[in-house]
Design an enzyme around this catalytic site. Sequence first.
Site, short mmCIF file in Angstrom:
data_model
loop_
_atom_site.label_atom_id
_atom_site.label_comp_id
_atom_site.label_asym_id
_atom_site.label_seq_id
_atom_site.Cartn_x
_atom_site.Cartn_y
_atom_site.Cartn_z
N ASP A 1 0.86 -1.31 0.01
CA ASP A 1 -0.09 0.13 -0.05
C ASP A 1 0.82 1.15 -0.04
O ASP A 1 0.71 2.05 0.70
CB ASP A 1 -0.95 0.06 1.25
CG ASP A 1 -1.97 0.99 1.01
OD1 ASP A 1 -2.33 1.34 -0.23
OD2 ASP A 1 -2.63 1.60 2.01
N LEU A 2 2.00 1.20 -0.73
CA LEU A 2 2.75 2.38 -0.88
C LEU A 2 1.93 3.55 -1.76
O LEU A 2 1.63 3.28 -2.77
CB LEU A 2 4.15 2.12 -1.76
CG LEU A 2 5.35 2.87 -1.77
CD1 LEU A 2 5.72 2.99 -0.24
CD2 LEU A 2 6.27 2.46 -2.72
#
Length: 243
Positions: free
Chosen positions: A50-51
């Site tokens: 979930d960058l």
Amino acid sequence: MPNRSLDYFIFGDTRSKLLGWDQRINIIGGIARGLLYLHQDSRLRIIHRDLKTGNVLLDKDMNPKISDFGTARAFVGDQTAENTKTVVGTYGYMSPEYVVDGLFSIKSDVYSFGVMVLEIVSGKKNRGFIHPDHQLNLIGHVWTLWTEGRSLEVMDKKLDGSYALTEVSRCIHIALLCVQQQPEDRPNMASVVLMLGGEGSLPVPKQPGFFTERNPFEAENSSSSQLESYSVNDMSITELEAR
């Protein structure tokens, strides 16, 4: 654990829009080195999953820290990829193979990094991006400009020429390499760090993944229930500290 309210602010909030190019390029490099640590140098290989800019914190000296590891997965030994039936993350940053097939790897983080670089350079968000001449998302817009030799037009107008054209062009080129459709075509983060710090020639990128065109309703209402099903909360307090 640092007190976020006093020592850090979220990259991507209002204050980030005031950052100059030198600060932005240093943040890009810092995020790249942080990902390299997670993928290669830490005891376990960590895939963030979930960058995004909302999961990067900046301290008072504008040093970036990757945060929110609530959806991260750790690989042991030589494992480099895994399938999941539960896709978590934030729409607009997730790689095609992850959204469609549930396949995540270091290359899915690389894709997310490429999206972030395009956002940092342009000052725009990939999700909900609106352009008066078309309905492409930010990735599609940059790709179109790059193929026409006009990629510098995406540069954030607030910077008003206070940057080296070759440096900006190189960052855009590297970002397009990171967001290519096929994961095997994307560089790993070790290569990205070298490319960011070098001046040599770069490979020609292939068409990016999620090079999409939306209708006006979707562009203005990008939080539809279908898209939101791929999202998690924008922020949590879970962190991974470098040893």
